[in-house]
Design a protein around this motif. Structure first.
Motif, short mmCIF file in Angstrom:
data_model
loop_
_atom_site.label_atom_id
_atom_site.label_comp_id
_atom_site.label_asym_id
_atom_site.label_seq_id
_atom_site.Cartn_x
_atom_site.Cartn_y
_atom_site.Cartn_z
N ARG A 44 0.83 -1.21 0.00
CA ARG A 44 0.00 0.00 0.00
C ARG A 44 0.85 1.25 0.00
N ARG A 45 1.90 1.26 0.81
CA ARG A 45 2.79 2.42 0.82
C ARG A 45 3.41 2.62 -0.55
N GLY A 46 3.80 1.53 -1.19
CA GLY A 46 4.37 1.62 -2.52
C GLY A 46 3.37 2.16 -3.53
N GLU A 47 2.14 1.73 -3.41
CA GLU A 47 1.10 2.22 -4.31
C GLU A 47 0.88 3.72 -4.09
N PHE A 48 0.82 4.13 -2.85
CA PHE A 48 0.61 5.54 -2.56
C PHE A 48 1.75 6.38 -3.13
N GLU A 49 2.97 5.92 -2.93
CA GLU A 49 4.13 6.67 -3.45
C GLU A 49 4.11 6.75 -4.97
N ARG A 50 3.70 5.68 -5.62
CA ARG A 50 3.61 5.69 -7.09
C ARG A 50 2.56 6.68 -7.55
N ILE A 51 1.42 6.70 -6.89
CA ILE A 51 0.36 7.65 -7.24
C ILE A 51 0.87 9.07 -7.05
N ARG A 52 1.43 9.34 -5.88
CA ARG A 52 1.90 10.69 -5.57
C ARG A 52 2.98 11.13 -6.56
N SER A 53 3.89 10.25 -6.88
CA SER A 53 4.99 10.57 -7.79
C SER A 53 4.47 10.99 -9.16
N LEU A 72 1.45 12.10 -9.92
CA LEU A 72 0.70 13.35 -9.83
C LEU A 72 1.63 14.55 -9.67
N GLU A 73 2.74 14.38 -8.96
CA GLU A 73 3.72 15.46 -8.85
C GLU A 73 4.35 15.76 -10.21
N ASP A 107 -6.16 7.01 -15.19
CA ASP A 107 -5.77 7.34 -16.57
C ASP A 107 -4.38 7.96 -16.61
N LEU A 108 -4.09 8.88 -15.69
CA LEU A 108 -2.76 9.50 -15.63
C LEU A 108 -1.68 8.46 -15.32
N LEU A 109 -1.98 7.57 -14.39
CA LEU A 109 -1.02 6.52 -14.04
C LEU A 109 -0.73 5.64 -15.25
N GLU A 110 -1.76 5.26 -15.98
CA GLU A 110 -1.57 4.42 -17.15
C GLU A 110 -0.75 5.14 -18.22
N GLU A 111 -0.99 6.44 -18.40
CA GLU A 111 -0.22 7.24 -19.36
C GLU A 111 1.26 7.27 -19.00
N HIS A 112 1.57 7.13 -17.71
CA HIS A 112 2.96 7.16 -17.24
C HIS A 112 3.52 5.76 -16.99
N GLY A 113 2.83 4.74 -17.50
CA GLY A 113 3.34 3.38 -17.42
C GLY A 113 3.18 2.69 -16.07
N GLU A 114 2.34 3.24 -15.21
CA GLU A 114 2.07 2.63 -13.90
C GLU A 114 0.82 1.77 -14.00
N ASP A 115 0.90 0.55 -13.56
CA ASP A 115 -0.20 -0.40 -13.66
C ASP A 115 -0.93 -0.51 -12.32
N PHE A 116 -2.22 -0.22 -12.34
CA PHE A 116 -3.09 -0.39 -11.17
C PHE A 116 -4.30 -1.22 -11.58
N ASP A 117 -4.83 -1.97 -10.64
CA ASP A 117 -5.96 -2.85 -10.93
C ASP A 117 -7.20 -2.09 -11.37
N ARG A 119 -7.35 15.19 -3.52
CA ARG A 119 -6.32 16.22 -3.63
C ARG A 119 -5.25 15.90 -2.61
N PHE A 120 -3.99 15.91 -3.04
CA PHE A 120 -2.89 15.69 -2.12
C PHE A 120 -2.64 16.96 -1.34
N ARG A 121 -2.42 16.81 -0.06
CA ARG A 121 -2.09 17.94 0.79
C ARG A 121 -0.65 18.32 0.57
N ASP A 122 -0.37 19.59 0.49
CA ASP A 122 1.00 20.08 0.33
C ASP A 122 1.77 19.84 1.62
N ALA A 123 2.90 19.21 1.52
CA ALA A 123 3.72 18.89 2.70
C ALA A 123 4.18 20.15 3.41
#
Length: 85
Positions: free
Chosen positions: A13-22, A24-25, A40-50, A79-83
């Motif tokens: 799950r942590r890995g999935e979250f980091e991939r999503i965040r990366s 989107l950044e 759709d954005l993840l797929e455009e960037h070659g990230e595979d999600f179920d 929306r991701f919160r700004d760190a």
């Protein structure tokens, strides 16, 4: 014996979250997005999600810790919160 699978799932799950965040950044997505739009954005960037449901699950869990804002509309948006806030 049951702890190892739980820990493994948490790492995934942590890995999935980091991939999503990366992704989107990289896209500079500053407006709230639906899980489908994120998928759709993840797929455009070659990230595979179920599914968009999996993305919603991952982001919903992180919302419990304040890392993601869930906008409860139809459909839900995320929306991701700004760190730095």
């Amino acid at each position: 014996m049951d702890e190892k699978p739980v820990r493994k799932r948490m790492r995934i799950r942590r890995g999935e979250f980091e991939r999503i965040r990366s992704v989107l950044e990289q896209t500079d997505a500053d407006e709230p997005l639906t899980a489908r739009e994120i998928l759709d954005l993840l797929e455009e960037h070659g990230e595979d999600f179920d599914s968009a449901h999996r993305i919603a699950t991952v982001l919903g869990r992180r919302a419990q810790y304040g890392e993601v804002e869930v906008i409860r509309d139809q459909p839900y948006r995320y929306r991701f919160r700004d760190a730095n806030n």
